[in-house]
Design a protein around this motif. Structure first.
Motif, short mmCIF file in Angstrom:
data_model
loop_
_atom_site.label_atom_id
_atom_site.label_comp_id
_atom_site.label_asym_id
_atom_site.label_seq_id
_atom_site.Cartn_x
_atom_site.Cartn_y
_atom_site.Cartn_z
N THR A 120 3.09 -1.05 55.04
CA THR A 120 1.65 -0.82 55.15
C THR A 120 1.29 0.65 55.16
OG1 THR A 120 1.75 -1.01 57.56
CG2 THR A 120 1.22 -2.99 56.32
N ASP A 121 2.27 1.54 55.22
CA ASP A 121 1.96 2.97 55.17
C ASP A 121 1.24 3.32 53.88
OD1 ASP A 121 2.73 3.96 57.60
OD2 ASP A 121 4.71 4.61 56.95
N MET A 122 1.58 2.62 52.85
CA MET A 122 0.96 2.88 51.55
C MET A 122 0.27 1.61 51.09
SD MET A 122 0.59 5.12 49.25
CE MET A 122 0.07 5.16 47.56
N GLN A 123 -1.05 1.62 51.06
CA GLN A 123 -1.80 0.44 50.65
C GLN A 123 -1.74 0.27 49.15
OE1 GLN A 123 -5.76 0.87 52.16
NE2 GLN A 123 -5.26 -0.22 54.02
N ASP A 124 -2.21 -0.85 48.71
CA ASP A 124 -2.27 -1.17 47.29
C ASP A 124 -3.01 -0.07 46.53
OD1 ASP A 124 -3.67 -4.00 45.46
OD2 ASP A 124 -2.42 -2.34 44.83
N ILE A 125 -2.38 0.48 45.51
CA ILE A 125 -2.99 1.61 44.80
C ILE A 125 -4.18 1.19 43.94
CG2 ILE A 125 -0.93 3.03 44.80
CD1 ILE A 125 -0.50 2.20 41.90
N THR A 126 -4.43 -0.12 43.80
CA THR A 126 -5.61 -0.55 43.06
C THR A 126 -6.87 -0.41 43.93
OG1 THR A 126 -5.34 -2.85 43.74
CG2 THR A 126 -4.31 -2.18 41.67
N SER A 127 -6.71 -0.22 45.21
CA SER A 127 -7.84 -0.02 46.11
C SER A 127 -8.38 1.40 45.92
CB SER A 127 -7.35 -0.20 47.56
OG SER A 127 -8.31 0.27 48.47
N SER A 128 -9.65 1.59 46.26
CA SER A 128 -10.22 2.93 46.13
C SER A 128 -9.79 3.83 47.29
CB SER A 128 -11.74 2.87 46.04
OG SER A 128 -12.27 2.36 47.25
N THR A 129 -9.19 3.24 48.32
CA THR A 129 -8.71 4.01 49.45
C THR A 129 -7.19 3.89 49.55
OG1 THR A 129 -10.75 3.66 50.68
CG2 THR A 129 -8.84 4.34 51.95
N ILE A 130 -6.53 5.02 49.63
CA ILE A 130 -5.09 5.05 49.82
C ILE A 130 -4.83 5.64 51.19
CG2 ILE A 130 -2.91 6.07 49.03
CD1 ILE A 130 -4.07 6.10 46.21
N ARG A 131 -3.99 4.95 51.96
CA ARG A 131 -3.61 5.45 53.29
C ARG A 131 -2.12 5.69 53.28
NH1 ARG A 131 -7.62 4.42 57.14
NH2 ARG A 131 -9.17 2.94 56.42
N TYR A 132 -1.76 6.84 53.82
CA TYR A 132 -0.35 7.14 54.00
C TYR A 132 -0.23 7.92 55.30
CZ TYR A 132 4.33 8.80 53.48
OH TYR A 132 5.66 9.05 53.70
N ARG A 133 0.43 7.28 56.27
CA ARG A 133 0.57 7.85 57.61
C ARG A 133 -0.79 8.29 58.13
NH1 ARG A 133 6.58 10.48 57.73
NH2 ARG A 133 7.54 8.75 56.66
N ASN A 134 -1.01 9.55 58.39
CA ASN A 134 -2.30 10.00 58.94
C ASN A 134 -3.25 10.54 57.86
OD1 ASN A 134 -0.71 12.26 58.43
ND2 ASN A 134 -1.65 13.44 60.06
N ILE A 135 -2.95 10.24 56.59
CA ILE A 135 -3.77 10.73 55.47
C ILE A 135 -4.52 9.55 54.85
CG2 ILE A 135 -3.74 11.86 53.21
CD1 ILE A 135 -1.02 13.11 54.05
N ARG A 136 -5.80 9.74 54.59
CA ARG A 136 -6.61 8.73 53.91
C ARG A 136 -7.28 9.41 52.72
NH1 ARG A 136 -11.96 7.49 55.26
NH2 ARG A 136 -11.60 8.54 57.24
N LEU A 137 -7.12 8.82 51.53
CA LEU A 137 -7.70 9.38 50.31
C LEU A 137 -8.63 8.36 49.68
CD1 LEU A 137 -4.28 9.97 50.15
CD2 LEU A 137 -5.24 11.65 48.63
N ASN A 138 -9.81 8.80 49.26
CA ASN A 138 -10.73 7.95 48.53
C ASN A 138 -10.65 8.38 47.07
OD1 ASN A 138 -13.10 6.99 47.16
ND2 ASN A 138 -13.91 6.45 49.17
N THR A 139 -10.12 7.49 46.22
CA THR A 139 -9.88 7.84 44.82
C THR A 139 -11.15 7.87 43.98
OG1 THR A 139 -9.36 5.54 44.28
CG2 THR A 139 -7.51 6.99 44.85
#
Length: 190
Positions: A120-139
């Motif tokens: 779960t550290d890395m969510q599905d990359i088809t989502s507009s939000t990617i989470r990795y550890r303490n980083i959240r990116l909105n694509t």
């Protein structure tokens, strides 16, 4: 950044055993002794993972799992004495991520927690939000948050960050290893 685990378990001896073992492994632990308290603490603390007993006072673990699933995709591992196939299938039907039967081995519980968190550290990359550890990116908006604080990056820096996370995650999964984490604040984008 330490991960937080909510343990929803009514047997105090089991609570304390799990809590001590997981705290020694570096996790932050929140305890709830019934289903209603578990739901309240989940909403208050938003843990990274839930360990959930099935036979709880006030509201059983299946109902707790269903309620949490309506609000979150936080991983849930059922930890219960019910070892029959029907109970286990029902656990997965209410969308638990794993099911561990009592009695259990704490080192095995720890390994299963690590495996679920790694997935779960890395969510599905088809989502507009990617989470990795303490980083959240909105694509879609090219926004980056570290520890929920906005970080300003150029479009190129944003793309490099996403690529780095994807490559790191790919290799750690491909070779079934956990690469050493990069030291906090050691990535500098100039």
């Amino acid at each position: 950044m330490s991960k937080t685990i909510l343990i929803i378990e009514d047997e105090i001896a089991i609570q304390n055993t799990i809590k001590a073992f997981l705290e020694d492994a570096g996790y932050i632990i929140i305890l709830a002794s019934d289903g209603i308290m578990g739901i309240e603490l989940f909403k208050k603390h938003t843990p990274d993972l839930v360990l959930l007993d099935l036979m709880l006072p006030k509201i059983d673990g299946y109902a707790v799992c269903e309620i949490l699933r309506k609000e979150s995709t936080t991983p849930i591992i059922m930890l219960t004495a019910r070892d029959d196939d029907e109970s286990q299938m029902k656990g997965f039907d209410v969308l638990a991520d794993d099911y561990i039967t009592k009695p259990f081995s704490m080192p095995l519980v720890l390994k299963r927690i690590e495996a679920v968190l790694r997935r779960t550290d890395m969510q599905d990359i088809t989502s507009s939000t990617i989470r990795y550890r303490n980083i959240r990116l909105n694509t879609e908006s090219y926004e980056v948050f570290v520890d929920d604080k906005s970080v300003s990056l150029t479009a190129r820096e944003f793309e490099i960050l996403i690529l780095s996370i994807l490559v790191y995650t790919f290799f750690s999964r491909m070779f079934d290893i956990m690469l050493p984490p990069v030291a906090k604040h050691s990535i500098v984008v100039a």
